[in-house]
Structures are given as structure tokens and as C-alpha cells.
Design an enzyme around this catalytic site. Structure first.
Site, PDB file in Angstrom:
ATOM      1  CB  ILE A  42      -0.913  -0.028   1.285  1.00 35.05           C
ATOM      2  CG1 ILE A  42      -2.076   1.068   1.161  1.00 35.05           C
ATOM      3  CG2 ILE A  42      -0.036   0.174   2.375  1.00 35.05           C
ATOM      4  CD1 ILE A  42      -3.257   0.815   1.992  1.00 35.05           C
ATOM      5  CE  LYS A  43       4.073   2.172   4.870  1.00 35.79           C
ATOM      6  NZ  LYS A  43       3.752   3.450   5.657  1.00 35.79           N
ATOM      7  CG  ASP A  44       3.895   0.697  -4.619  1.00 38.76           C
ATOM      8  OD1 ASP A  44       4.949   0.801  -4.079  1.00 38.76           O
ATOM      9  OD2 ASP A  44       3.931  -0.246  -5.232  1.00 38.76           O
ATOM     10  CB  ALA A  47       5.863   6.215  -2.086  1.00 43.34           C
TER      11      ALA A  47
END
Length: 359
Positions: A42-44, A47
Site C-alpha cells: 500500500i505504500k506505493d 510514496a
């Protein structure tokens, strides 16, 4: 569809309904698989959104250096973004970071700085952030996104992730999301309550995390919890908090893999455990758990018997079947508790000066 680069494949992650691991046959528990994003988490979403904001503000110029503290997934995201966009990426990590995450990041050209000495309480996070500050000061043109306090983090989920969920559900009784930076919990909780006014938002944190004000002590799970309250954690949309133990989260990961074919990361296991608890108390209601990443990050840790033994987690303490797990769901070690709405102030550990970057 042909894409210009891998970053364009971000989002539109699948939602899968549990078939076997249900308190009752009529229960509707869904899991959004954020591990389907290009770097695997989910960090994509946050970021890329934060990087693009910094580019528009003139804070990131071609060939600039990105420096960030990470326990794993944000590092993978930034390594991928750096490779595609041409940024130098320096990741400040610690010994808890999974080996597969480190290999992924370095394969894409990221550089690693490892903090090996924890603070007195056994925490590496504050030490990592201190190292980020030093590197930003020492490297000309260096910039940190400061994922813990950057408002672009929850904004990414309000603008994008929440809209995907709205398209998938006509009705939703509960959202279950873990606490890390506070980004997806706060962003999704705020946006989805606008679409589903009766929605119950359940935050999931590790027993040992201090994000909601509990005393900090070390725990084994990665990708969940903090030793302080991050600036991006907004408790206003949160209705209840379920604190999950290592045993509960790791057991769910292994049972889900064996009985549902879902290989999730440790925070995903914690989220599903809390979702099962909500479903047990609210029969038949549609529940969505957010699984932040896939279990591929943890094949040599969570899913490795010898690693668990070596790190003080006896296999006989883990629940091995769905039937055994569901018995514990009805009697969790730390039952969910209401959360009072109101501002949560960051402790200061998470504040990183970026020289005019997003706060």
C-alpha cells in the site's frame, strides 16, 4: 493495456471475500490486497503521491537524493520510484527489516544505512529518524518525504484508495485498518465515512505500540505500530481500537495461507484478526480489512518455522487451524475498545526538518 512505466500500474487492487475462515457461514469479510501494487504494498500509493507533490513544489529536481526512514515497504516503493524517475535513494533501516525487502531495494539501486543500536526501550524508529536528519543536513539537495507527518500521505488514500472501495461496495458496515504512519487509516476512515455515514472504523495496532498512547515495549510484527504518535494519525474517524498480539497476527497469516490461499504480511494478519472479531459480534454485516502487503516479504520470517524458533516464538504457541483460530477470535487477548475523537499530537520523534518540504 500498454503502460509507459511500472508506476502507471499502481492501484485498482483486488478485493477478495473469505470463503472458509468465517465465524458464521453468512458472514461477509472482504480483504483488499494492497500487495498487488507494483512494489508489493500500500505504500506505493502514498510514496508516489508525496513524490509528485514534492516535484510540483520544486523540492525534488532531476538527480536529487531521497532519504527516508523505513521498516520495509516504503523503502521498496521509493527504490522503485527512484529507479523509474532517476533519483538517488538512501533508506535508513534496522535489523528488523525483512531480508527480502532489503534485497528488493538494493536490486533497484537503493543504498542502505542500517541503524544497529536501539534506544533504551528497544525501539529503532527514533534512531532511524535521527540518522535521516543527519543525512539530509550532510547531503546537498537531499530531501525526505517524512511519511509520518506529510499530509500527502493520508491525502493519497482519500483521493484514490477510498474511491476504489466506493466503487466496489454498495454498503459497508466496517473498515478495519492497521496503524503505521496513520496514513491509510486516517485517509480512508475520513473519506469512507462521507460515503457510508454509519461506517464503523476499527483501528488495529500492535500490543507494544504507543501510537494510541499505550506504553511502548518491543514486539515482533513489522509494518504496524510506532513508539510515538505520528502526526498523520487522526483519531476523529476511528470508532474502536483493537490491539493485536504477535501470536494472533502470525497465527492468522499462517492459517489464511493454508485455508484460504491468501499469503499476507504480518499487519494484514492483524487486520484480518480484528475483522473476524468485528464479524463475530455483527453477524452478516459487510466488513473490509485492508491488507497492506503480501506475505512474499516475510517468507523467510513469518512463514519459516526455524526463524520463528530462533526469535523466541515457539510453534506450539501459534494456532494451526481455522477452528482453533476462530475460538480465539471470540475471546481476544485484548478486546476492542472505543476511541475518543480528538486531535492527537505527534510526540516530536516523527518530525523531520526537510528545508521547506511538505511537513
Amino acid at each position: 493495456m500498454i503502460h509507459e512505466n511500472l508506476l502507471e500500474t499502481l492501484g485498482a487492487t483486488p478485493v477478495v471475500r473469505l470463503r472458509k475462515l468465517l465465524p458464521r457461514p453468512q458472514d461477509r469479510i472482504h480483504v483488499k490486497l494492497e500487495g498487488a501494487n507494483p512494489s508489493g504494498s500500500i505504500k506505493d500509493r502514498a510514496a508516489l503521491h508525496m513524490v509528485e507533490q514534492a516535484e510540483r513544489a520544486g523540492l525534488l529536481r532531476p538527480g536529487a537524493t531521497l532519504v527516508e526512514s523505513t521498516s520495509g515497504n516504503l523503502g521498496k516503493s521509493l527504490a522503485l520510484i527512484g529507479a523509474v524517475k532517476g533519483y538517488r535513494v538512501i533508506l535508513v533501516v534496522d535489523p528488523k527489516t525483512p531480508r527480502s525487502v532489503l534485497t528488493y531495494a538494493t536490486s533497484l539501486g537503493a543504498e542502505l544505512v542500517t541503524v544497529t543500536r536501539p534506544d533504551a526501550g528497544g525501539d529503532y524508529q527514533a534512531a532511524r529518524l535521527r540518522r535521516v536528519r543527519r543525512l539530509v543536513e550532510e547531503i546537498p539537495g537531499a530531501h525526505t518525504l517524512d511519511q509520518y507527518n506529510n499530509p500527502g500521505n493520508p491525502e493519497a488514500h482519500r483521493l484514490h484508495t477510498a474511491q476504489e472501495i466506493v466503487k466496489d461496495f454498495d454498503r459497508l458496515s466496517a473498515l478495519v485498518a492497521t496503524v503505521s504512519t496513520g496514513g491509510h487509516l486516517s485517509g480512508l476512515g475520513t473519506a469512507l465515512k462521507e460515503r457510508f455515514p454509519a461506517l464503523h472504523v476499527r483501528a488495529v495496532d500492535a500490543v507494544g505500540s504507543a501510537a494510541f498512547g499505550h506504553p511502548f515495549h518491543p514486539y515482533r510484527m513489522r509494518g504496524i505500530g510506532l513508539s510515538w504518535r505520528p502526526g498523520n494519525l487522526d483519531p476523529a474517524p476511528v470508532d474502536s481500537l483493537h490491539r493485536v498480539t504477535d501470536t494472533e497476527a502470525l497465527s492468522v497469516c499462517r492459517v489464511l495461507a493454508a485455508e484460504e490461499g491468501l499469503l499476507l504480511g504480518e499487519s494484514g494478519g492483524a487486520a484480518v484478526f480484528a475483522a473476524l472479531g468485528y464479524a463475530a459480534a455483527n453477524p452478516g454485516e459487510p466488513v473490509l480489512a485492508i491488507a497492506p502487503d503480501a506475505g512474499a516479504n516475510y517468507l523467510y520470517e513469518t512463514y519459516d518455522d526455524q526463524w520463528l524458533r530462533d526469535h523466541g516464538i515457539p510453534l506450539d504457541t501459534l494456532w494451526r487451524s481455522g477452528e482453533d483460530l476462530l475460538r480465539h477470535v471470540r475471546h481476544p487477548l485484548h478486546p476492542p475498545a472505543p476511541v475518543a475523537a480528538g486531535p492527537v499530537a505527534a510526540s516530536g520523534y516523527g518530525q523531520v526538518t526537510t528545508g521547506g518540504g511538505p511537513a
